[in-house]
Scaffold this motif. Structure first.
Motif, PDB file in Angstrom:
ATOM      1  N   LEU A 207      38.952  42.676  40.600  1.00  0.00           N
ATOM      2  CA  LEU A 207      39.708  43.508  41.535  1.00  0.00           C
ATOM      3  C   LEU A 207      40.199  42.677  42.721  1.00  0.00           C
ATOM      4  O   LEU A 207      41.352  42.802  43.151  1.00  0.00           O
ATOM      5  CB  LEU A 207      38.830  44.661  42.032  1.00  0.00           C
ATOM      6  N   ASN A 208      39.337  41.799  43.237  1.00  0.00           N
ATOM      7  CA  ASN A 208      39.745  40.929  44.346  1.00  0.00           C
ATOM      8  C   ASN A 208      40.897  40.015  43.931  1.00  0.00           C
ATOM      9  O   ASN A 208      41.800  39.743  44.734  1.00  0.00           O
ATOM     10  CB  ASN A 208      38.566  40.087  44.837  1.00  0.00           C
TER      11      ASN A 208
ATOM     12  N   ALA B 124      43.121  40.788  41.722  1.00  0.00           N
ATOM     13  CA  ALA B 124      44.313  41.662  41.687  1.00  0.00           C
ATOM     14  C   ALA B 124      44.832  41.901  43.095  1.00  0.00           C
ATOM     15  O   ALA B 124      46.044  41.836  43.344  1.00  0.00           O
ATOM     16  CB  ALA B 124      43.962  42.986  41.008  1.00  0.00           C
ATOM     17  N   TYR B 125      43.914  42.166  44.026  1.00  0.00           N
ATOM     18  CA  TYR B 125      44.323  42.394  45.426  1.00  0.00           C
ATOM     19  C   TYR B 125      45.139  41.223  45.975  1.00  0.00           C
ATOM     20  O   TYR B 125      46.095  41.407  46.721  1.00  0.00           O
ATOM     21  CB  TYR B 125      43.091  42.559  46.335  1.00  0.00           C
ATOM     22  N   SER B 126      44.701  40.002  45.611  1.00  0.00           N
ATOM     23  CA  SER B 126      45.320  38.825  46.221  1.00  0.00           C
ATOM     24  C   SER B 126      46.737  38.580  45.729  1.00  0.00           C
ATOM     25  O   SER B 126      47.479  37.811  46.329  1.00  0.00           O
ATOM     26  CB  SER B 126      44.455  37.592  45.977  1.00  0.00           C
TER      27      SER B 126
ATOM     28  N   ILE C 168      48.801  41.304  44.420  1.00  0.00           N
ATOM     29  CA  ILE C 168      49.632  42.518  44.354  1.00  0.00           C
ATOM     30  C   ILE C 168      50.235  42.811  45.718  1.00  0.00           C
ATOM     31  O   ILE C 168      49.512  43.105  46.669  1.00  0.00           O
ATOM     32  CB  ILE C 168      48.803  43.721  43.854  1.00  0.00           C
TER      33      ILE C 168
ATOM     34  N   PRO D 294      51.790  44.882  48.704  1.00  0.00           N
ATOM     35  CA  PRO D 294      51.625  46.288  49.078  1.00  0.00           C
ATOM     36  C   PRO D 294      52.941  47.072  49.092  1.00  0.00           C
ATOM     37  O   PRO D 294      52.931  48.293  49.127  1.00  0.00           O
ATOM     38  CB  PRO D 294      51.018  46.225  50.482  1.00  0.00           C
TER      39      PRO D 294
ATOM     40  N   LEU E 150      46.517  51.832  41.603  1.00  0.00           N
ATOM     41  CA  LEU E 150      46.105  50.536  41.060  1.00  0.00           C
ATOM     42  C   LEU E 150      44.991  50.787  40.046  1.00  0.00           C
ATOM     43  O   LEU E 150      43.973  51.391  40.377  1.00  0.00           O
ATOM     44  CB  LEU E 150      45.599  49.636  42.201  1.00  0.00           C
TER      45      LEU E 150
ATOM     46  N   ALA F 137      49.847  48.543  38.353  1.00  0.00           N
ATOM     47  CA  ALA F 137      50.167  48.902  39.742  1.00  0.00           C
ATOM     48  C   ALA F 137      51.383  49.809  39.756  1.00  0.00           C
ATOM     49  O   ALA F 137      52.375  49.533  39.080  1.00  0.00           O
ATOM     50  CB  ALA F 137      50.440  47.648  40.558  1.00  0.00           C
TER      51      ALA F 137
ATOM     52  N   PRO G 270      47.524  56.246  49.471  1.00  0.00           N
ATOM     53  CA  PRO G 270      46.995  55.063  50.148  1.00  0.00           C
ATOM     54  C   PRO G 270      47.314  55.029  51.639  1.00  0.00           C
ATOM     55  O   PRO G 270      46.621  54.366  52.385  1.00  0.00           O
ATOM     56  CB  PRO G 270      47.698  53.904  49.440  1.00  0.00           C
TER      57      PRO G 270
ATOM     58  N   SER H 239      49.991  46.159  57.239  1.00  0.00           N
ATOM     59  CA  SER H 239      48.963  45.438  56.485  1.00  0.00           C
ATOM     60  C   SER H 239      48.030  44.704  57.441  1.00  0.00           C
ATOM     61  O   SER H 239      48.355  44.476  58.597  1.00  0.00           O
ATOM     62  CB  SER H 239      49.658  44.428  55.554  1.00  0.00           C
TER      63      SER H 239
ATOM     64  N   LEU I  93      46.371  41.909  56.093  1.00  0.00           N
ATOM     65  CA  LEU I  93      46.128  40.644  55.388  1.00  0.00           C
ATOM     66  C   LEU I  93      46.688  39.483  56.206  1.00  0.00           C
ATOM     67  O   LEU I  93      47.715  39.616  56.862  1.00  0.00           O
ATOM     68  CB  LEU I  93      46.833  40.665  54.022  1.00  0.00           C
TER      69      LEU I  93
END
Lengths: 280, 91
Positions: free
Chosen positions: A55-56, A58-60, A62, A64, A83, A97, A113, B21, B23
């Motif tokens: 999952l991490n 994927a987060y990195s 994808i 937003p 997601l 996604a 979200p 965000s 990030l």
């Protein structure tokens, strides 16, 4: 060992677009393959957390957001709406996604979200412009008569105005000539970019009612009663983000009476009682 | 480009999106990176490519991109605008 992975989009199934009269959606499907199990915390009681590692990963990768063109022109910014991460092999995970159009200011009833992000997502950025002016203004009353001399044709009449008291400037039989003075002015404009759904008729009607009013609370650092709202202008493509410019004029929220030694603070919009002719 | 209404509007949209965000480095899709690059000349921190070497995701420095857009298009946060106006009025 650091987490390393590769990813590949699924041919044909990824990047599908679905548009209806009131929704806009795009789906991405891809696979991530990496050393998730190797990096997992393996606990005898709770088992490995390689799903978290996947999952991490994927987060990195994808984003937003996803910007897409609209049929009627302009663009729409889609936000990550869904997601899904499913294990396919030991270290191979399928990631789906979904990006969808979201109301920027969501109410609590609309889950998603962005729920709870109302303050952050609201238009936080503005553009400014200033205008400092010096306007000529005619004053017809003085703060105090400093001197006068008798007109030889006035048949020895005395002046109706007393020394050191307010009096008309340049008074003749045809009226008071007055004198020009320069008055400082400070106006500013604020431009914010609004989406068509923010520019409703009720909002425009509210602007209409607000025009020519002053602030009743601190506004952009100016105290109550010191900023006059003049007008708002919106232009641009109504299907896209529209710049709306608000014009304001700043002035002190007080003025001094002209009563010299007894000068008092007073409402800037009220007539100065010290300049009343009946006083003399 | 900076003076066009469309560019300002797009800059505003991206500015709000980027500020949403938290990030440090934010991934964006290639077409969106192209837009941001045209808007403010942002450079990628990293480019993620697929097995064929085709760029699929660009990683950008979020704070740096926000600052670039703010500088180029003259955007302020409401707090910054308050401070600017107050300074101007004190003159």
């Amino acid at each position: 060992m650091p987490l390393t992975f590769e990813f590949e989009e699924e041919y044909r199934n990824s990047r599908s677009i679905d548009i209806t009269h009131d929704s806009f959606q795009q789906d991405f499907v891809f696979y991530v393959c990496g050393n998730f199990y190797e990096n997992a915390n393996v606990d005898a009681t709770y088992g490995p957390d390689d799903d978290i590692q996947a999952l991490n990963a994927a987060y990195s990768i994808i984003p937003p957001f996803r910007s897409m063109p609209l049929y009627a022109g302009g663009n729409i910014l889609l936000t990550l709406d869904r997601l899904a991460v499913n294990q396919v092999g030991d270290d191979l995970w399928k990631v789906e996604a979904t990006y969808a159009a979201k109301n920027e200011d969501q109410t609590a009833g609309n889950a998603g979200p962005n729920q709870g992000d109302k303050q952050i997502w609201s238009n936080n950025f503005v553009q400014l412009s200033f205008n400092v002016t010096a306007a000529r203004e005619k004053r017809t009353m003085s703060r105090g008569l400093s001197s006068y001399s008798a007109n030889i044709n006035a048949n020895n009449k005395t002046s109706p105005y007393k020394l050191n008291y307010p009096s008309p400037m340049g008074l003749t039989t045809e009226g008071a000539d007055g004198a020009d003075v320069y008055v400082r002015g400070f106006s500013f404009s604020i431009t914010r970019y609004m989406t068509p759904n923010q520019l409703t008729f009720s909002y425009v009607r509210r602007l209409y009612r607000m025009s020519t009013t002053v602030n009743n609370n601190t506004f952009f650092g100016f105290p109550a009663g010191s900023v006059l709202f003049l007008e708002a202008t919106g232009s641009g493509d109504v299907f896209s983000t529209v710049p709306v410019t608000f014009d304001f004029q700043m002035r002190p929220n007080f003025k001094f009476t002209t009563d010299k030694a007894q000068a008092l603070l007073m409402d800037p919009t009220a007539d100065d009682p010290a300049l009343c002719l009946t006083r003399c | 480009l900076v003076n066009s209404t469309e560019a300002n509007a797009r800059a505003s949209v991206w500015l709000n999106a980027l500020s949403k965000s938290n990030l440090d480095n934010m991934p964006v899709y290639p077409q969106d990176f192209k837009t941001l690059s045209q808007l403010c000349g942002v450079k990628p921190v990293r480019i993620l490519k697929n097995a064929e070497g085709v760029p699929r995701v660009f990683i950008i420095d979020r704070e740096d991109t926000i600052q670039k857009i703010k500088d180029i298009y003259g955007f302020f946060t409401k707090k910054e605008a308050e401070s600017q106006l107050k300074d101007a009025a004190d003159i």
